[in-house]
Design a protein around this motif. Structure first.
Motif, PDB file in Angstrom:
ATOM      1  N   PHE A  30      17.515  43.104  56.675  1.00  0.00           N
ATOM      2  CA  PHE A  30      18.625  43.129  56.086  1.00  0.00           C
ATOM      3  C   PHE A  30      19.359  41.065  56.938  1.00  0.00           C
ATOM      4  CE2 PHE A  30      19.213  47.244  55.309  1.00  0.00           C
ATOM      5  CZ  PHE A  30      18.487  47.371  53.859  1.00  0.00           C
ATOM      6  N   ASN A  31      19.307  41.436  58.100  1.00  0.00           N
ATOM      7  CA  ASN A  31      19.678  40.487  58.893  1.00  0.00           C
ATOM      8  C   ASN A  31      19.014  38.963  57.894  1.00  0.00           C
ATOM      9  OD1 ASN A  31      22.094  41.241  60.518  1.00  0.00           O
ATOM     10  ND2 ASN A  31      20.440  41.903  62.059  1.00  0.00           N
ATOM     11  N   ALA A  33      17.415  38.901  55.580  1.00  0.00           N
ATOM     12  CA  ALA A  33      17.673  38.723  53.383  1.00  0.00           C
ATOM     13  C   ALA A  33      18.823  37.848  53.639  1.00  0.00           C
ATOM     14  CB  ALA A  33      17.635  39.466  53.146  1.00  0.00           C
ATOM     15  N   ARG A  34      19.613  38.318  54.290  1.00  0.00           N
ATOM     16  CA  ARG A  34      22.086  37.979  54.362  1.00  0.00           C
ATOM     17  C   ARG A  34      22.086  36.670  54.837  1.00  0.00           C
ATOM     18  NH1 ARG A  34      21.358  42.307  52.633  1.00  0.00           N
ATOM     19  NH2 ARG A  34      20.403  41.068  51.063  1.00  0.00           N
ATOM     20  N   ALA A  35      21.244  36.020  55.852  1.00  0.00           N
ATOM     21  CA  ALA A  35      21.007  34.539  55.993  1.00  0.00           C
ATOM     22  C   ALA A  35      20.679  33.527  54.966  1.00  0.00           C
ATOM     23  CB  ALA A  35      20.412  34.618  57.330  1.00  0.00           C
ATOM     24  N   LEU A  36      19.390  34.547  54.669  1.00  0.00           N
ATOM     25  CA  LEU A  36      18.822  33.321  53.721  1.00  0.00           C
ATOM     26  C   LEU A  36      18.822  33.112  52.681  1.00  0.00           C
ATOM     27  CD1 LEU A  36      16.140  31.112  52.831  1.00  0.00           C
ATOM     28  CD2 LEU A  36      15.638  33.901  52.636  1.00  0.00           C
ATOM     29  N   GLU A  37      19.742  34.676  51.820  1.00  0.00           N
ATOM     30  CA  GLU A  37      20.724  34.550  50.449  1.00  0.00           C
ATOM     31  C   GLU A  37      21.679  33.800  50.533  1.00  0.00           C
ATOM     32  OE1 GLU A  37      20.875  38.582  49.172  1.00  0.00           O
ATOM     33  OE2 GLU A  37      21.954  38.631  50.357  1.00  0.00           O
ATOM     34  N   ASN A  38      22.663  33.679  51.875  1.00  0.00           N
ATOM     35  CA  ASN A  38      23.465  32.582  51.677  1.00  0.00           C
ATOM     36  C   ASN A  38      23.259  31.821  51.536  1.00  0.00           C
ATOM     37  OD1 ASN A  38      25.721  35.049  50.826  1.00  0.00           O
ATOM     38  ND2 ASN A  38      24.586  36.045  52.094  1.00  0.00           N
ATOM     39  N   GLN A  39      22.506  31.198  52.712  1.00  0.00           N
ATOM     40  CA  GLN A  39      22.392  29.620  53.790  1.00  0.00           C
ATOM     41  C   GLN A  39      23.138  29.964  54.238  1.00  0.00           C
ATOM     42  OE1 GLN A  39      21.974  27.327  49.947  1.00  0.00           O
ATOM     43  NE2 GLN A  39      19.278  27.582  50.283  1.00  0.00           N
ATOM     44  N   CYS A  40      23.436  30.640  55.058  1.00  0.00           N
ATOM     45  CA  CYS A  40      24.506  30.817  56.237  1.00  0.00           C
ATOM     46  C   CYS A  40      23.568  31.537  57.221  1.00  0.00           C
ATOM     47  CB  CYS A  40      25.543  31.222  56.023  1.00  0.00           C
ATOM     48  SG  CYS A  40      26.264  31.176  54.965  1.00  0.00           S
ATOM     49  N   PHE A  41      23.899  30.910  58.476  1.00  0.00           N
ATOM     50  CA  PHE A  41      23.672  31.127  60.196  1.00  0.00           C
ATOM     51  C   PHE A  41      24.291  32.524  60.146  1.00  0.00           C
ATOM     52  CE2 PHE A  41      22.814  27.243  61.375  1.00  0.00           C
ATOM     53  CZ  PHE A  41      22.156  27.245  62.309  1.00  0.00           C
ATOM     54  N   GLY A  58      20.813  48.757  68.892  1.00  0.00           N
ATOM     55  CA  GLY A  58      20.887  47.293  69.156  1.00  0.00           C
ATOM     56  C   GLY A  58      20.551  46.868  68.165  1.00  0.00           C
ATOM     57  N   HIS A  59      19.717  45.259  69.008  1.00  0.00           N
ATOM     58  CA  HIS A  59      19.157  44.251  67.899  1.00  0.00           C
ATOM     59  C   HIS A  59      19.927  43.659  67.398  1.00  0.00           C
ATOM     60  CE1 HIS A  59      15.905  46.878  69.248  1.00  0.00           C
ATOM     61  NE2 HIS A  59      14.812  46.284  69.289  1.00  0.00           N
ATOM     62  N   SER A  60      21.171  42.819  67.956  1.00  0.00           N
ATOM     63  CA  SER A  60      21.491  42.267  67.491  1.00  0.00           C
ATOM     64  C   SER A  60      21.005  40.510  67.673  1.00  0.00           C
ATOM     65  CB  SER A  60      23.153  42.275  68.632  1.00  0.00           C
ATOM     66  OG  SER A  60      23.910  42.927  68.578  1.00  0.00           O
ATOM     67  N   GLN A  61      21.655  40.202  66.380  1.00  0.00           N
ATOM     68  CA  GLN A  61      20.900  38.898  66.150  1.00  0.00           C
ATOM     69  C   GLN A  61      21.330  37.655  65.765  1.00  0.00           C
ATOM     70  OE1 GLN A  61      17.588  40.145  62.810  1.00  0.00           O
ATOM     71  NE2 GLN A  61      17.195  41.416  64.334  1.00  0.00           N
ATOM     72  N   ILE A  62      20.762  36.322  65.949  1.00  0.00           N
ATOM     73  CA  ILE A  62      21.442  34.973  65.015  1.00  0.00           C
ATOM     74  C   ILE A  62      20.228  35.069  64.256  1.00  0.00           C
ATOM     75  CG2 ILE A  62      22.064  32.761  65.918  1.00  0.00           C
ATOM     76  CD1 ILE A  62      23.074  33.926  68.698  1.00  0.00           C
ATOM     77  N   TRP A  66      17.383  29.874  56.989  1.00  0.00           N
ATOM     78  CA  TRP A  66      16.115  30.172  56.648  1.00  0.00           C
ATOM     79  C   TRP A  66      15.537  31.670  56.700  1.00  0.00           C
ATOM     80  CZ3 TRP A  66      14.541  27.488  52.619  1.00  0.00           C
ATOM     81  CH2 TRP A  66      13.859  26.292  52.425  1.00  0.00           C
ATOM     82  N   GLY A  67      16.237  32.430  57.440  1.00  0.00           N
ATOM     83  CA  GLY A  67      15.922  33.667  57.272  1.00  0.00           C
ATOM     84  C   GLY A  67      15.059  33.703  58.858  1.00  0.00           C
TER      85      GLY A  67
END
Length: 106
Positions: A30-31, A33-41, A58-62, A66-67
């Motif tokens: 999901f992380n 996909a959300r970045a890629l579909e919105n073309q944002c960090f 856990g597993h927080s991410q940046i 491009w996802g």
């Protein structure tokens, strides 16, 4: 606002969650996909420990536009830091202008 709507003016999202460890693979998907579909960090912060009998993942991410995961943590309590290049957003949106084709409010 440009033809891409509100998302076109956005550079990053912050997602906070209490996502369970048992479904951490879905969290990762999901992380990205959300970045890629919105073309944002996408900057995600997921709780660790236990709440109401549920072990949190856990597993927080940046994640970049491009996802791709730029930085991640495991299931321990920590602080995640990374430098991000906001100019990458413009390059991604030029290479793959899918936001221009969104129809808002339909």
């Amino acid at each position: 606002m440009s033809s891409g709507g509100i998302i076109a003016d956005c550079h990053e999202f912050l997602v906070t969650a209490a996502w369970p460890l048992a479904r951490v693979k879905h969290w990762n998907t999901f992380n990205a996909a959300r970045a890629l579909e919105n073309q944002c960090f996408l900057i995600s912060c997921n709780c660790v420990g236990e709440t109401q009998g549920e072990i949190l993942g856990g597993h927080s991410q940046i994640v970049d536009p491009w996802g791709r995961v730029q930085a991640t943590l495991d299931a321990s309590e920590s602080i995640l830091t990374a430098e991000i290049d906001l100019s990458q957003i413009e390059r991604v949106r030029e290479d793959f202008p899918q936001l221009k084709h969104r129809v808002m409010g339909v």
